[in-house]
Motif scaffolding. Sequence first.
Motif, PDB file in Angstrom:
ATOM      1  N   MET A 169      17.371  -9.112 -36.962  1.00 22.28           N
ATOM      2  CA  MET A 169      17.738  -8.440 -35.765  1.00 22.28           C
ATOM      3  C   MET A 169      18.502  -7.757 -35.673  1.00 22.28           C
ATOM      4  O   MET A 169      19.337  -7.071 -36.591  1.00 22.28           O
ATOM      5  CB  MET A 169      18.646  -9.688 -34.601  1.00 22.28           C
ATOM      6  CG  MET A 169      19.203  -9.094 -33.623  1.00 22.28           C
ATOM      7  SD  MET A 169      20.051 -10.437 -32.444  1.00 22.28           S
ATOM      8  CE  MET A 169      19.385 -10.282 -31.075  1.00 22.28           C
TER       9      MET A 169
ATOM     10  N   GLY B  24      12.670  -7.179 -20.706  1.00 19.72           N
ATOM     11  CA  GLY B  24      13.543  -7.864 -20.722  1.00 19.72           C
ATOM     12  C   GLY B  24      14.086  -8.400 -22.162  1.00 19.72           C
ATOM     13  O   GLY B  24      14.553  -9.254 -23.097  1.00 19.72           O
TER      14      GLY B  24
ATOM     15  N   ARG C 252      17.647  -7.401 -23.538  1.00 21.65           N
ATOM     16  CA  ARG C 252      19.026  -7.825 -23.073  1.00 21.65           C
ATOM     17  C   ARG C 252      20.327  -6.502 -23.004  1.00 21.65           C
ATOM     18  O   ARG C 252      20.254  -6.135 -24.581  1.00 21.65           O
ATOM     19  CB  ARG C 252      19.967  -8.694 -23.929  1.00 21.65           C
ATOM     20  CG  ARG C 252      18.553 -10.322 -22.816  1.00 21.65           C
ATOM     21  CD  ARG C 252      18.625 -12.087 -23.113  1.00 21.65           C
ATOM     22  NE  ARG C 252      17.718 -12.235 -22.332  1.00 21.65           N
ATOM     23  CZ  ARG C 252      17.437 -13.724 -21.982  1.00 21.65           C
ATOM     24  NH1 ARG C 252      18.307 -14.333 -22.270  1.00 21.65           N
ATOM     25  NH2 ARG C 252      16.332 -13.960 -21.519  1.00 21.65           N
TER      26      ARG C 252
ATOM     27  N   LEU D  29      25.578  -2.403 -26.017  1.00 23.13           N
ATOM     28  CA  LEU D  29      24.979  -3.439 -27.259  1.00 23.13           C
ATOM     29  C   LEU D  29      24.297  -3.466 -27.181  1.00 23.13           C
ATOM     30  O   LEU D  29      24.076  -4.323 -25.688  1.00 23.13           O
ATOM     31  CB  LEU D  29      26.489  -4.097 -27.647  1.00 23.13           C
ATOM     32  CG  LEU D  29      28.028  -3.377 -27.263  1.00 23.13           C
ATOM     33  CD1 LEU D  29      28.773  -4.426 -27.106  1.00 23.13           C
ATOM     34  CD2 LEU D  29      28.036  -2.243 -28.745  1.00 23.13           C
ATOM     35  N   ILE D  30      22.885  -3.723 -27.842  1.00 22.94           N
ATOM     36  CA  ILE D  30      21.933  -3.557 -27.040  1.00 22.94           C
ATOM     37  C   ILE D  30      21.299  -4.861 -28.582  1.00 22.94           C
ATOM     38  O   ILE D  30      20.602  -4.006 -29.144  1.00 22.94           O
ATOM     39  CB  ILE D  30      20.459  -3.065 -27.299  1.00 22.94           C
ATOM     40  CG1 ILE D  30      21.308  -2.045 -25.773  1.00 22.94           C
ATOM     41  CG2 ILE D  30      20.034  -3.950 -26.335  1.00 22.94           C
ATOM     42  CD1 ILE D  30      20.281  -0.978 -25.301  1.00 22.94           C
TER      43      ILE D  30
ATOM     44  N   PHE E 215      23.494 -14.294 -34.530  1.00 23.20           N
ATOM     45  CA  PHE E 215      23.419 -14.482 -33.809  1.00 23.20           C
ATOM     46  C   PHE E 215      23.087 -15.298 -33.059  1.00 23.20           C
ATOM     47  O   PHE E 215      22.477 -16.261 -33.203  1.00 23.20           O
ATOM     48  CB  PHE E 215      21.674 -13.598 -33.281  1.00 23.20           C
ATOM     49  CG  PHE E 215      21.421 -13.365 -31.525  1.00 23.20           C
ATOM     50  CD1 PHE E 215      22.664 -13.050 -30.277  1.00 23.20           C
ATOM     51  CD2 PHE E 215      20.726 -14.208 -30.612  1.00 23.20           C
ATOM     52  CE1 PHE E 215      22.375 -12.862 -29.346  1.00 23.20           C
ATOM     53  CE2 PHE E 215      20.791 -14.180 -29.887  1.00 23.20           C
ATOM     54  CZ  PHE E 215      21.605 -13.875 -29.185  1.00 23.20           C
TER      55      PHE E 215
HETATM   56  P1  2BA Z   1      22.845 -15.076 -21.647  1.00 30.98           P
HETATM   57  O1  2BA Z   1      21.703 -14.717 -22.609  1.00 30.98           O
HETATM   58  O2  2BA Z   1      24.166 -16.479 -22.161  1.00 30.98           O
HETATM   59  O3  2BA Z   1      23.696 -13.626 -21.868  1.00 30.98           O
HETATM   60  C1  2BA Z   1      25.174 -13.321 -21.286  1.00 30.98           C
HETATM   61  C2  2BA Z   1      25.867 -11.687 -21.959  1.00 30.98           C
HETATM   62  O4  2BA Z   1      25.899 -11.678 -22.894  1.00 30.98           O
HETATM   63  C3  2BA Z   1      24.876 -11.074 -20.961  1.00 30.98           C
HETATM   64  O5  2BA Z   1      24.754 -10.859 -19.894  1.00 30.98           O
HETATM   65  C4  2BA Z   1      24.950  -9.650 -22.062  1.00 30.98           C
HETATM   66  O6  2BA Z   1      26.606  -8.805 -21.278  1.00 30.98           O
HETATM   67  C5  2BA Z   1      25.385 -10.572 -23.470  1.00 30.98           C
HETATM   68  N1  2BA Z   1      24.390 -10.700 -24.309  1.00 30.98           N
HETATM   69  C6  2BA Z   1      23.432 -11.804 -24.351  1.00 30.98           C
HETATM   70  N2  2BA Z   1      22.270 -11.003 -25.304  1.00 30.98           N
HETATM   71  C7  2BA Z   1      22.664 -10.174 -25.622  1.00 30.98           C
HETATM   72  C8  2BA Z   1      21.806  -8.848 -26.306  1.00 30.98           C
HETATM   73  N3  2BA Z   1      20.305  -9.679 -27.482  1.00 30.98           N
HETATM   74  N4  2BA Z   1      22.323  -7.766 -26.680  1.00 30.98           N
HETATM   75  C9  2BA Z   1      23.269  -7.732 -25.837  1.00 30.98           C
HETATM   76  N5  2BA Z   1      24.588  -8.285 -25.185  1.00 30.98           N
HETATM   77  C10 2BA Z   1      23.881  -9.697 -24.663  1.00 30.98           C
HETATM   78  P2  2BA Z   1      23.983 -10.240 -18.218  1.00 30.98           P
HETATM   79  O7  2BA Z   1      22.871  -9.356 -19.394  1.00 30.98           O
HETATM   80  O8  2BA Z   1      24.617  -9.955 -17.002  1.00 30.98           O
HETATM   81  O9  2BA Z   1      22.883 -11.286 -18.344  1.00 30.98           O
HETATM   82  C11 2BA Z   1      23.246 -12.666 -17.829  1.00 30.98           C
HETATM   83  C12 2BA Z   1      21.809 -14.105 -17.886  1.00 30.98           C
HETATM   84  O10 2BA Z   1      21.326 -13.627 -17.544  1.00 30.98           O
HETATM   85  C13 2BA Z   1      21.443 -14.401 -19.398  1.00 30.98           C
HETATM   86  O11 2BA Z   1      22.814 -14.761 -19.837  1.00 30.98           O
HETATM   87  C14 2BA Z   1      20.258 -14.151 -19.608  1.00 30.98           C
HETATM   88  O12 2BA Z   1      20.520 -15.717 -19.531  1.00 30.98           O
HETATM   89  C15 2BA Z   1      20.525 -13.793 -18.241  1.00 30.98           C
HETATM   90  N6  2BA Z   1      19.422 -12.762 -18.794  1.00 30.98           N
HETATM   91  C16 2BA Z   1      19.632 -11.130 -19.082  1.00 30.98           C
HETATM   92  N7  2BA Z   1      19.266 -10.282 -18.830  1.00 30.98           N
HETATM   93  C17 2BA Z   1      18.131 -11.270 -18.793  1.00 30.98           C
HETATM   94  C18 2BA Z   1      16.405 -10.392 -18.942  1.00 30.98           C
HETATM   95  N8  2BA Z   1      16.104  -9.561 -20.169  1.00 30.98           N
HETATM   96  N9  2BA Z   1      15.568 -11.181 -18.214  1.00 30.98           N
HETATM   97  C19 2BA Z   1      15.668 -12.579 -18.042  1.00 30.98           C
HETATM   98  N10 2BA Z   1      16.782 -13.749 -18.519  1.00 30.98           N
HETATM   99  C20 2BA Z   1      17.643 -12.218 -18.335  1.00 30.98           C
END
Ligand code: 2BA
Length: 109
Positions: free
Chosen positions: A1, A24, A26, A45-46, A106
Motif C-alpha cells: 500500500m 471506491g 478512500r 491523504l489517500i 494499514f
Molecule cells: P472507514 O473506512 O472506517 O474510514 C473512516 C475515515 O478514515 C474516513 O472517513 C477517512 O477520513 C479515513 N480513511 C479510511 N481509509 C482511508 C484511506 N485508505 N486513506 C485515507 N483516509 C482513509 P470518510 O471518508 O468520511 O468515510 C467514512 C466511512 O464511509 C468509511 O469508514 C467507510 O465505511 C465508508 N466509505 C468511505 N469511502 C468510501 C467509498 N469510496 N466507498 C464506499 N464506502 C466508503
Amino acid sequence: MKMVIAIVQDKDVSKLLQSVTRDGLRATRLASSGGFLRSGNTTLLIGVEVERLEGLLLMIRETCPQREEMLTLAQPIMGPADAHLPFPIEVPVGGATVFVLDVEQFIKV
Ligand code: 2BA
Ligand code: 2BA
C-alpha cells in the motif's frame, strides 16, 4: 500500500474527491496553507493499493490544472525614509504537489 499526500488548490478539491470516491478509493481531507503564498490549500491523504496508484495520479493530473496566481510583494526601496513598494509577481500554482510514501502497516481497529 502507498500513502499519497496531495496538496491541491481548494477550488479543485471537490472535483478530485468526487472522482476518488466514485472510484471506491478512500481519502482524508485536511485544511492546510502554503508557506509561500500563506493562503489556504487542501492536503488530501489517500491510502491506495499499489496497483491503483497510477490511476489515482492520473485522476489528480486531470482534476488539478496549473494556473498563474498574482502575488503582491513589498520590496524595500532605497531612500532617506524606509519605504516599501508593493509590486505584483505572477507565480505558477498547482496542479498538485504529490508525495508518495510506502505504508508499513494499514490497520483498522
Ligand atoms: P472507514 O473506512 O472506517 O474510514 C473512516 C475515515 O478514515 C474516513 O472517513 C477517512 O477520513 C479515513 N480513511 C479510511 N481509509 C482511508 C484511506 N485508505 N486513506 C485515507 N483516509 C482513509 P470518510 O471518508 O468520511 O468515510 C467514512 C466511512 O464511509 C468509511 O469508514 C467507510 O465505511 C465508508 N466509505 C468511505 N469511502 C468510501 C467509498 N469510496 N466507498 C464506499 N464506502 C466508503
Ligand atoms: P505555497 O507555499 O503557498 O506556494 C505556492 C506557489 O508559490 C508554489 O506552487 C510555487 O510556484 C511558488 N513558491 C513556493 N515557494 C517558493 C519559493 N521559496 N520561491 C519561489 N516560489 C515559490 P507549488 O510548487 O505548486 O506548491 C503549491 C503548494 O504545495 C505550496 O503552497 C505548498 O503548500 C505545497 N508544497 C509545494 N512543495 C512542497 C514541498 N516540497 N514540501 C511541502 N509542501 C510543498
